[in-house]
Design an enzyme around this catalytic site. Structure first.
Site, PDB file in Angstrom:
ATOM      1  N   GLY A   9       2.967  -0.993   4.308  1.00  5.00           N
ATOM      2  CA  GLY A   9       2.974   0.419   3.954  1.00  5.00           C
ATOM      3  C   GLY A   9       4.384   0.886   3.632  1.00  5.00           C
ATOM      4  O   GLY A   9       4.909   0.638   2.540  1.00  5.00           O
ATOM      5  N   GLY A  10       5.029   1.518   4.601  1.00  3.37           N
ATOM      6  CA  GLY A  10       6.339   2.151   4.386  1.00  3.37           C
ATOM      7  C   GLY A  10       7.361   1.263   3.691  1.00  3.37           C
ATOM      8  O   GLY A  10       8.044   1.714   2.763  1.00  3.37           O
ATOM      9  N   ASN A  58       0.866  -1.181   0.000  1.00  3.65           N
ATOM     10  CA  ASN A  58       0.000   0.000   0.000  1.00  3.65           C
ATOM     11  C   ASN A  58       0.900   1.228   0.000  1.00  3.65           C
ATOM     12  O   ASN A  58       1.489   1.565   1.022  1.00  3.65           O
ATOM     13  CB  ASN A  58      -0.898  -0.031   1.251  1.00  3.65           C
ATOM     14  CG  ASN A  58      -1.722   1.236   1.397  1.00  3.65           C
ATOM     15  OD1 ASN A  58      -1.781   2.058   0.485  1.00  3.65           O
ATOM     16  ND2 ASN A  58      -2.377   1.390   2.545  1.00  3.65           N
ATOM     17  N   TRP A  59       0.999   1.850  -1.152  1.00  6.88           N
ATOM     18  CA  TRP A  59       1.929   2.985  -1.285  1.00  6.88           C
ATOM     19  C   TRP A  59       1.399   4.248  -0.623  1.00  6.88           C
ATOM     20  O   TRP A  59       2.132   5.230  -0.498  1.00  6.88           O
ATOM     21  CB  TRP A  59       2.204   3.282  -2.764  1.00  6.88           C
ATOM     22  CG  TRP A  59       2.897   2.184  -3.506  1.00  6.88           C
ATOM     23  CD1 TRP A  59       3.298   0.963  -3.020  1.00  6.88           C
ATOM     24  CD2 TRP A  59       3.283   2.212  -4.885  1.00  6.88           C
ATOM     25  NE1 TRP A  59       3.900   0.239  -4.017  1.00  6.88           N
ATOM     26  CE2 TRP A  59       3.904   0.979  -5.161  1.00  6.88           C
ATOM     27  CE3 TRP A  59       3.167   3.149  -5.911  1.00  6.88           C
ATOM     28  CZ2 TRP A  59       4.404   0.661  -6.422  1.00  6.88           C
ATOM     29  CZ3 TRP A  59       3.654   2.841  -7.167  1.00  6.88           C
ATOM     30  CH2 TRP A  59       4.273   1.608  -7.423  1.00  6.88           C
ATOM     31  N   LYS A  60       0.142   4.258  -0.253  1.00  6.54           N
ATOM     32  CA  LYS A  60      -0.480   5.467   0.318  1.00  6.54           C
ATOM     33  C   LYS A  60      -0.228   6.643  -0.639  1.00  6.54           C
ATOM     34  O   LYS A  60      -0.241   6.450  -1.853  1.00  6.54           O
ATOM     35  CB  LYS A  60       0.019   5.705   1.744  1.00  6.54           C
ATOM     36  CG  LYS A  60      -0.162   4.429   2.599  1.00  6.54           C
ATOM     37  CD  LYS A  60       0.049   4.620   4.058  1.00  6.54           C
ATOM     38  CE  LYS A  60      -0.169   3.286   4.773  1.00  6.54           C
ATOM     39  NZ  LYS A  60      -0.048   3.384   6.220  1.00  6.54           N
ATOM     40  N   SER A 111       3.745  -1.901  10.340  1.00  9.89           N
ATOM     41  CA  SER A 111       5.206  -1.944  10.496  1.00  9.89           C
ATOM     42  C   SER A 111       5.801  -3.304  10.121  1.00  9.89           C
ATOM     43  O   SER A 111       6.700  -3.807  10.790  1.00  9.89           O
ATOM     44  CB  SER A 111       5.612  -1.542  11.921  1.00  9.89           C
ATOM     45  OG  SER A 111       5.243  -0.199  12.171  1.00  9.89           O
ATOM     46  N   HIS A 147      -9.527   1.201   5.119  1.00  9.38           N
ATOM     47  CA  HIS A 147      -8.234   1.379   5.786  1.00  9.38           C
ATOM     48  C   HIS A 147      -8.429   2.333   6.963  1.00  9.38           C
ATOM     49  O   HIS A 147      -9.221   3.273   6.887  1.00  9.38           O
ATOM     50  CB  HIS A 147      -7.209   1.944   4.801  1.00  9.38           C
ATOM     51  CG  HIS A 147      -5.813   1.907   5.342  1.00  9.38           C
ATOM     52  ND1 HIS A 147      -5.353   2.838   6.239  1.00  9.38           N
ATOM     53  CD2 HIS A 147      -4.797   1.034   5.157  1.00  9.38           C
ATOM     54  CE1 HIS A 147      -4.112   2.540   6.567  1.00  9.38           C
ATOM     55  NE2 HIS A 147      -3.742   1.448   5.921  1.00  9.38           N
ATOM     56  N   GLU A 152      -5.119  -4.731  10.827  1.00  7.56           N
ATOM     57  CA  GLU A 152      -4.055  -3.735  10.988  1.00  7.56           C
ATOM     58  C   GLU A 152      -4.284  -2.954  12.276  1.00  7.56           C
ATOM     59  O   GLU A 152      -5.087  -2.013  12.297  1.00  7.56           O
ATOM     60  CB  GLU A 152      -4.068  -2.739   9.820  1.00  7.56           C
ATOM     61  CG  GLU A 152      -3.759  -3.345   8.477  1.00  7.56           C
ATOM     62  CD  GLU A 152      -3.205  -2.288   7.520  1.00  7.56           C
ATOM     63  OE1 GLU A 152      -2.108  -2.509   7.001  1.00  7.56           O
ATOM     64  OE2 GLU A 152      -3.849  -1.248   7.308  1.00  7.56           O
ATOM     65  N   GLY A 183       2.889   2.554  10.778  1.00  8.11           N
ATOM     66  CA  GLY A 183       3.834   3.641  10.594  1.00  8.11           C
ATOM     67  C   GLY A 183       4.595   4.033  11.857  1.00  8.11           C
ATOM     68  O   GLY A 183       5.250   5.070  11.897  1.00  8.11           O
ATOM     69  N   GLU A 231      -6.755   4.725   7.959  1.00  7.19           N
ATOM     70  CA  GLU A 231      -6.551   6.145   7.632  1.00  7.19           C
ATOM     71  C   GLU A 231      -7.785   6.724   6.963  1.00  7.19           C
ATOM     72  O   GLU A 231      -8.117   7.897   7.170  1.00  7.19           O
ATOM     73  CB  GLU A 231      -5.296   6.292   6.751  1.00  7.19           C
ATOM     74  CG  GLU A 231      -4.033   6.088   7.581  1.00  7.19           C
ATOM     75  CD  GLU A 231      -2.849   5.528   6.829  1.00  7.19           C
ATOM     76  OE1 GLU A 231      -2.840   5.547   5.583  1.00  7.19           O
ATOM     77  OE2 GLU A 231      -1.919   5.038   7.499  1.00  7.19           O
TER      78      GLU A 231
HETATM   79  P1  13P Z   1       3.214   0.572   7.666  1.00  4.60           P
HETATM   80  O1  13P Z   1       3.721  -0.711   7.081  1.00  4.60           O
HETATM   81  O2  13P Z   1       3.930   1.772   7.162  1.00  4.60           O
HETATM   82  O3  13P Z   1       3.131   0.497   9.158  1.00  4.60           O
HETATM   83  O4  13P Z   1       1.701   0.756   7.135  1.00  4.60           O
HETATM   84  C1  13P Z   1       0.809  -0.290   7.282  1.00  4.60           C
HETATM   85  C2  13P Z   1      -0.417   0.030   6.518  1.00  4.60           C
HETATM   86  O5  13P Z   1      -1.187   0.888   6.895  1.00  4.60           O
HETATM   87  C3  13P Z   1      -0.660  -0.708   5.268  1.00  4.60           C
HETATM   88  O6  13P Z   1      -1.945  -0.511   4.814  1.00  4.60           O
END
Ligand code: 13P
Length: 261
Positions: A241-242, A12-14, A220, A102, A174, A180, A104
């Site tokens: 994510g990251g 997930n590149w956000k 993470s 998600h 999640e 993050g 977010e």
């Molecule tokens: P991180 O891997 O950056 O913690 O993000 C997780 C995430 O929200 C994937 O959708």
């Protein structure tokens, strides 16, 4: 049956990478991953909307074995919804997987369980698969409310889906406090929550449906913790994510299977 669920590792590149960077990302990723990875793990990328057409073109013209995903969509097919993108528009770009609910989207953009339910149904109606997200805040965990939160989100967000629709679904657990932050749930805690999710599916849609649904852990995820997470019986994949922004790091996460056999 456990063991027959094909693992899915999703990036997930956000809100990262413009379409030029996105093309380079997938080219590098496809180069690093080897056929053995694709033989045992499904790998999806979820770029921002502005990148999807470019990424689709590269994946298809180079016959990459990457699955194209999106991060979000509206539930209506068309209309006066400034700034939104419909599931049909994504389906037309051969998007296969759409993240819905998600944390977010829920926390920053105010999506409700009902919005998420409508989105999951709309994604399915357009022939795509939702990656349905759930997870608790730090306060909820500290108050012992993890199971109740996750159970409530799964029941409310997936109400009304058929057994067949559920069987093909992906659910991502999640924990919000792990996203993050560099804090990962322990493999045992992640397993416990994913087991609760599977139990909710079993209760509502039957055991064989629950045995088919794929459950990802997210929060993470890094190359160093991916193997232990993936060894858990109810964790069938990872939502990253990251660490998915760097093709080398993401490929090392996908390569977890080489370490656990
Ligand atoms: P991180 O891997 O950056 O913690 O993000 C997780 C995430 O929200 C994937 O959708």
């Amino acid at each position: 049956m456990p063991g027959t669920r094909r693992p899915l590792v999703s990036g997930n590149w956000k809100m990262h990478h413009n379409h030029f960077e996105a093309i380079q990302m997938v080219q590098k990723l496809a180069y690093i991953l080897n056929p053995a990875d694709h033989d045992v793990v499904d790998v999806s990328v979820h770029p921002p909307f502005t990148d999807i057409r470019s990424v689709q073109t590269v994946i298809e013209s180079d016959e990459m074995r990457l699955v194209l995903g999106a991060q979000h969509c509206h539930f209506e097919e068309r209309g006066a919804f400034t700034g939104e993108v419909s599931p049909g528009m994504l389906a037309k770009l051969n998007v296969a997987l759409v993240i819905v609910g998600h944390s977010e989207r829920r926390e920053v953009f105010g999506e409700t369980d009902d919005d998420v339910r409508l989105k999951a149904a709309a994604v399915l109606a357009n022939g795509m698969t939702p990656i349905f997200c759930c997870g608790e805040t730090r306060e909820e965990r500290e108050a012992g409310g993890t199971d109740a939160k996750v159970t409530g989100q799964v029941k409310a967000g997936l109400a009304g889906l058929s057994q067949d629709q559920m069987a093909g679904l992906v659910i991502a657990y999640e924990p919000i406090w792990a996203i993050g932050t560099g804090l990962t749930a322990t493999p045992e805690d992640a397993q416990a929550a994913c087991r609760v999710v599977r139990g909710v599916v079993a209760e509502g849609w039957g055991q064989s449906t629950a045995d088919s649904v794929r459950i990802q852990y997210g929060g993470s995820v890094k190359p160093v913790n991916a193997p232990d997470l993936m060894m858990q019986p109810d964790i069938d994949g990872l939502l990253v994510g990251g660490a998915s922004l760097d093709p080398d790091e993401f490929a090392r996460i996908v390569a977890y299977h080489r370490l656990i056999g």
